[in-house]
Design a protein around this motif. Structure first.
Motif, PDB file in Angstrom:
ATOM      1  N   VAL A  29       0.837  -1.204   0.000  1.00  0.00           N
ATOM      2  CA  VAL A  29       0.000   0.000   0.000  1.00  0.00           C
ATOM      3  C   VAL A  29       0.870   1.251   0.000  1.00  0.00           C
ATOM      4  O   VAL A  29       0.569   2.220  -0.695  1.00  0.00           O
ATOM      5  CB  VAL A  29      -0.960   0.001   1.217  1.00  0.00           C
ATOM      6  CG1 VAL A  29      -1.776   1.280   1.256  1.00  0.00           C
ATOM      7  CG2 VAL A  29      -1.879  -1.208   1.152  1.00  0.00           C
TER       8      VAL A  29
ATOM      9  N   ASP B 183       5.205  -7.130   1.619  1.00  0.00           N
ATOM     10  CA  ASP B 183       5.197  -6.840   3.051  1.00  0.00           C
ATOM     11  C   ASP B 183       6.424  -7.429   3.741  1.00  0.00           C
ATOM     12  O   ASP B 183       6.917  -6.872   4.723  1.00  0.00           O
ATOM     13  CB  ASP B 183       3.927  -7.389   3.701  1.00  0.00           C
ATOM     14  CG  ASP B 183       2.740  -6.462   3.506  1.00  0.00           C
ATOM     15  OD1 ASP B 183       2.927  -5.240   3.614  1.00  0.00           O
ATOM     16  OD2 ASP B 183       1.640  -6.958   3.231  1.00  0.00           O
TER      17      ASP B 183
ATOM     18  N   PHE C 130      -5.401   0.289  11.140  1.00  0.00           N
ATOM     19  CA  PHE C 130      -4.568   0.484   9.958  1.00  0.00           C
ATOM     20  C   PHE C 130      -3.378   1.363  10.325  1.00  0.00           C
ATOM     21  O   PHE C 130      -3.398   2.089  11.321  1.00  0.00           O
ATOM     22  CB  PHE C 130      -5.352   1.205   8.847  1.00  0.00           C
ATOM     23  CG  PHE C 130      -6.569   0.483   8.362  1.00  0.00           C
ATOM     24  CD1 PHE C 130      -6.482  -0.486   7.383  1.00  0.00           C
ATOM     25  CD2 PHE C 130      -7.822   0.787   8.891  1.00  0.00           C
ATOM     26  CE1 PHE C 130      -7.606  -1.153   6.928  1.00  0.00           C
ATOM     27  CE2 PHE C 130      -8.958   0.130   8.444  1.00  0.00           C
ATOM     28  CZ  PHE C 130      -8.848  -0.844   7.469  1.00  0.00           C
TER      29      PHE C 130
ATOM     30  N   GLN D  81     -10.250  -4.896   3.987  1.00  0.00           N
ATOM     31  CA  GLN D  81     -10.489  -4.411   5.344  1.00  0.00           C
ATOM     32  C   GLN D  81     -11.019  -2.978   5.335  1.00  0.00           C
ATOM     33  O   GLN D  81     -11.923  -2.636   6.112  1.00  0.00           O
ATOM     34  CB  GLN D  81      -9.190  -4.498   6.156  1.00  0.00           C
ATOM     35  CG  GLN D  81      -8.693  -5.917   6.395  1.00  0.00           C
ATOM     36  CD  GLN D  81      -7.320  -5.914   7.043  1.00  0.00           C
ATOM     37  OE1 GLN D  81      -7.084  -5.245   8.041  1.00  0.00           O
ATOM     38  NE2 GLN D  81      -6.397  -6.670   6.453  1.00  0.00           N
ATOM     39  N   ARG D  82     -10.467  -2.140   4.474  1.00  0.00           N
ATOM     40  CA  ARG D  82     -10.963  -0.756   4.367  1.00  0.00           C
ATOM     41  C   ARG D  82     -12.423  -0.731   3.928  1.00  0.00           C
ATOM     42  O   ARG D  82     -13.237   0.029   4.468  1.00  0.00           O
ATOM     43  CB  ARG D  82     -10.112   0.032   3.369  1.00  0.00           C
ATOM     44  CG  ARG D  82      -8.735   0.405   3.861  1.00  0.00           C
ATOM     45  CD  ARG D  82      -7.938   1.100   2.788  1.00  0.00           C
ATOM     46  NE  ARG D  82      -8.640   2.267   2.272  1.00  0.00           N
ATOM     47  CZ  ARG D  82      -8.414   2.811   1.085  1.00  0.00           C
ATOM     48  NH1 ARG D  82      -7.524   2.279   0.265  1.00  0.00           N
ATOM     49  NH2 ARG D  82      -9.057   3.878   0.702  1.00  0.00           N
TER      50      ARG D  82
ATOM     51  N   GLU E 286      -6.749  -8.410  10.384  1.00  0.00           N
ATOM     52  CA  GLU E 286      -5.973  -9.086   9.345  1.00  0.00           C
ATOM     53  C   GLU E 286      -5.939 -10.580   9.617  1.00  0.00           C
ATOM     54  O   GLU E 286      -5.733 -11.008  10.754  1.00  0.00           O
ATOM     55  CB  GLU E 286      -4.556  -8.524   9.314  1.00  0.00           C
ATOM     56  CG  GLU E 286      -3.681  -9.134   8.231  1.00  0.00           C
ATOM     57  CD  GLU E 286      -2.284  -8.551   8.229  1.00  0.00           C
ATOM     58  OE1 GLU E 286      -1.538  -8.845   7.286  1.00  0.00           O
ATOM     59  OE2 GLU E 286      -1.941  -7.811   9.175  1.00  0.00           O
TER      60      GLU E 286
ATOM     61  N   TRP F 141       0.080   3.155  14.024  1.00  0.00           N
ATOM     62  CA  TRP F 141      -1.131   2.356  14.002  1.00  0.00           C
ATOM     63  C   TRP F 141      -2.273   3.165  14.618  1.00  0.00           C
ATOM     64  O   TRP F 141      -2.118   3.758  15.687  1.00  0.00           O
ATOM     65  CB  TRP F 141      -0.939   1.069  14.804  1.00  0.00           C
ATOM     66  CG  TRP F 141      -0.096   0.041  14.127  1.00  0.00           C
ATOM     67  CD1 TRP F 141       1.176  -0.311  14.441  1.00  0.00           C
ATOM     68  CD2 TRP F 141      -0.467  -0.778  13.013  1.00  0.00           C
ATOM     69  NE1 TRP F 141       1.633  -1.290  13.592  1.00  0.00           N
ATOM     70  CE2 TRP F 141       0.643  -1.606  12.703  1.00  0.00           C
ATOM     71  CE3 TRP F 141      -1.627  -0.887  12.245  1.00  0.00           C
ATOM     72  CZ2 TRP F 141       0.628  -2.531  11.665  1.00  0.00           C
ATOM     73  CZ3 TRP F 141      -1.646  -1.811  11.203  1.00  0.00           C
ATOM     74  CH2 TRP F 141      -0.540  -2.613  10.928  1.00  0.00           C
TER      75      TRP F 141
ATOM     76  N   ASP G 283      -6.218  -8.868   3.037  1.00  0.00           N
ATOM     77  CA  ASP G 283      -6.050  -7.784   2.065  1.00  0.00           C
ATOM     78  C   ASP G 283      -6.479  -6.458   2.703  1.00  0.00           C
ATOM     79  O   ASP G 283      -7.589  -6.337   3.223  1.00  0.00           O
ATOM     80  CB  ASP G 283      -6.896  -8.062   0.823  1.00  0.00           C
ATOM     81  CG  ASP G 283      -6.753  -6.960  -0.224  1.00  0.00           C
ATOM     82  OD1 ASP G 283      -5.701  -6.912  -0.878  1.00  0.00           O
ATOM     83  OD2 ASP G 283      -7.705  -6.162  -0.362  1.00  0.00           O
ATOM     84  N   ILE G 284      -5.593  -5.454   2.640  1.00  0.00           N
ATOM     85  CA  ILE G 284      -5.875  -4.158   3.272  1.00  0.00           C
ATOM     86  C   ILE G 284      -7.098  -3.496   2.646  1.00  0.00           C
ATOM     87  O   ILE G 284      -7.940  -2.926   3.349  1.00  0.00           O
ATOM     88  CB  ILE G 284      -4.649  -3.232   3.152  1.00  0.00           C
ATOM     89  CG1 ILE G 284      -3.492  -3.768   3.993  1.00  0.00           C
ATOM     90  CG2 ILE G 284      -5.002  -1.808   3.583  1.00  0.00           C
ATOM     91  CD1 ILE G 284      -3.748  -3.783   5.469  1.00  0.00           C
ATOM     92  N   GLU G 285      -7.218  -3.556   1.334  1.00  0.00           N
ATOM     93  CA  GLU G 285      -8.353  -2.891   0.682  1.00  0.00           C
ATOM     94  C   GLU G 285      -9.671  -3.513   1.106  1.00  0.00           C
ATOM     95  O   GLU G 285     -10.668  -2.800   1.319  1.00  0.00           O
ATOM     96  CB  GLU G 285      -8.198  -2.942  -0.839  1.00  0.00           C
ATOM     97  CG  GLU G 285      -9.321  -2.253  -1.608  1.00  0.00           C
ATOM     98  CD  GLU G 285      -9.504  -0.796  -1.214  1.00  0.00           C
ATOM     99  OE1 GLU G 285     -10.667  -0.314  -1.280  1.00  0.00           O
ATOM    100  OE2 GLU G 285      -8.519  -0.132  -0.851  1.00  0.00           O
TER     101      GLU G 285
ATOM    102  N   GLN H 218      -2.583   4.435   5.334  1.00  0.00           N
ATOM    103  CA  GLN H 218      -3.437   3.530   4.563  1.00  0.00           C
ATOM    104  C   GLN H 218      -4.875   4.022   4.458  1.00  0.00           C
ATOM    105  O   GLN H 218      -5.613   3.605   3.549  1.00  0.00           O
ATOM    106  CB  GLN H 218      -3.401   2.133   5.185  1.00  0.00           C
ATOM    107  CG  GLN H 218      -2.026   1.474   5.121  1.00  0.00           C
ATOM    108  CD  GLN H 218      -1.944   0.177   5.910  1.00  0.00           C
ATOM    109  OE1 GLN H 218      -2.720  -0.052   6.839  1.00  0.00           O
ATOM    110  NE2 GLN H 218      -1.014  -0.683   5.538  1.00  0.00           N
TER     111      GLN H 218
END
Length: 295
Positions: free
Chosen positions: A99, A127, A234, A221-222, A190, A161, A217-219, A238
């Motif tokens: 990201v 990562d 996050f 989670q968003r 996560e 964070w 996946d971060i997206e 992010q």
């Protein structure tokens, strides 16, 4: 030990929070670190670090000196790079977290290639930390405190964070006031790690959670957080756009853990070639103002 070395000792002590860890980073003995710090304090006629048998804390004068030391060492690094400013050619290979790279490296590389048209760029977004030799890396952007590895580092900013949630979720479930309150909330976390997910807060032990919604996946989670599925954690960059637009709100800000350094990492070779110095300096100049705005 010269005066620049003394400044580097101060930087290492502040960033690691420990004389022993500073010694490991700089590959010197703890007594040498203690002597250099004492010499710098004598030279400046002020106490920079308060030491007890169990704790080390940085004084206000120490914080001010640290910021000035960072600026001076950056100027020295830039000056040292100037004599090697020969044309940059060939592939420049860089790695960064996914990201972070997606948000910030595109414009940085565009500017680098505009300045050095005979260069090519390859960006590896991972990562995990990639090995410099195995992957033929010239530079890496790495977040968090790094183990002593002999690599050269240049701090360019900090990230932290944070816990966020959508306005609709907080309206329905209420805003948590203390870290323990998260146990009464739905949690987005996560997946893909061994053991129960944990969140860290200032002055608390890591808190094991039972998430309501998980993804690696971060997206994803968003999207879940914006849709009101619960509290999510996050790194601040992010979700910067979501916070600015009000799609997500920051909670538990008083309990956030200490920020993590963002560093440009290059080979530990004593005399790096012009390509490595050029990309490291360019990335540092590009990222510092961006990270200052996102902190």
């Amino acid at each position: 030990m010269d005066r620049l070395d003394e400044l580097q000792v101060l930087i290492a002590v502040v960033e690691t929070g420990s004389l022993r860890q500073a010694a490991l980073r700089l590959r010197r003995s703890p007594p040498a670190i203690t002597r250099a710090l004492a010499q710098l304090e004598d030279r400046l006629s002020r106490q920079l670090v308060e030491r007890t048998t169990r704790k080390l804390s940085i004084t206000e004068a120490g914080r001010d000196a640290y910021e000035q030391a960072l600026a001076l060492t950056r100027q020295w690094q830039d000056l040292a790079a100037q004599p090697l400013a020969a044309p940059v050619r060939g592939v420049v290979r860089i790695t960064a977290p996914p990201v972070f790279g997606q948000l910030f490296l595109g414009a940085a590389i565009d500017g680098f290639l505009a300045r050095w048209p005979d260069a090519q760029a390859e960006i590896l977004l991972e990562d995990r930390y990639l090995d410099f030799i195995e992957y033929g890396l010239d530079a890496a952007v790495r977040l968090g405190r790094l183990p002593d590895s002999g690599l050269r580092t240049r701090k360019v900013g900090e990230v932290r964070w944070i816990v966020v949630a959508s306005p609709s979720y907080l309206l329905a479930r209420g805003r948590p006031g203390r870290p323990d309150d998260v146990f009464a909330h739905q949690i987005i976390a996560e997946s893909g790690r061994s053991g129960a997910p944990t969140w860290d807060f200032r002055d608390t032990e890591p808190m094991p959670l039972q998430p309501h919604w998980m993804s690696n996946d971060i997206e994803m989670q968003r999207q879940a957080a914006r849709a009101g599925h619960g509290l999510a954690r996050f790194l601040n960059y992010q979700v910067g756009e979501d916070l600015r637009d009000g799609r997500l709100l920051r909670v538990l800000q008083d309990y956030e853990p200490a920020p993590l350094p963002v560093q440009i990492v290059t080979s530990g070779a004593r005399h790096a070639d012009g390509k490595v110095q050029a990309i490291a300096t360019h990335l540092a100049d590009h990222l510092r103002p961006i990270l200052a705005r996102t902190s």
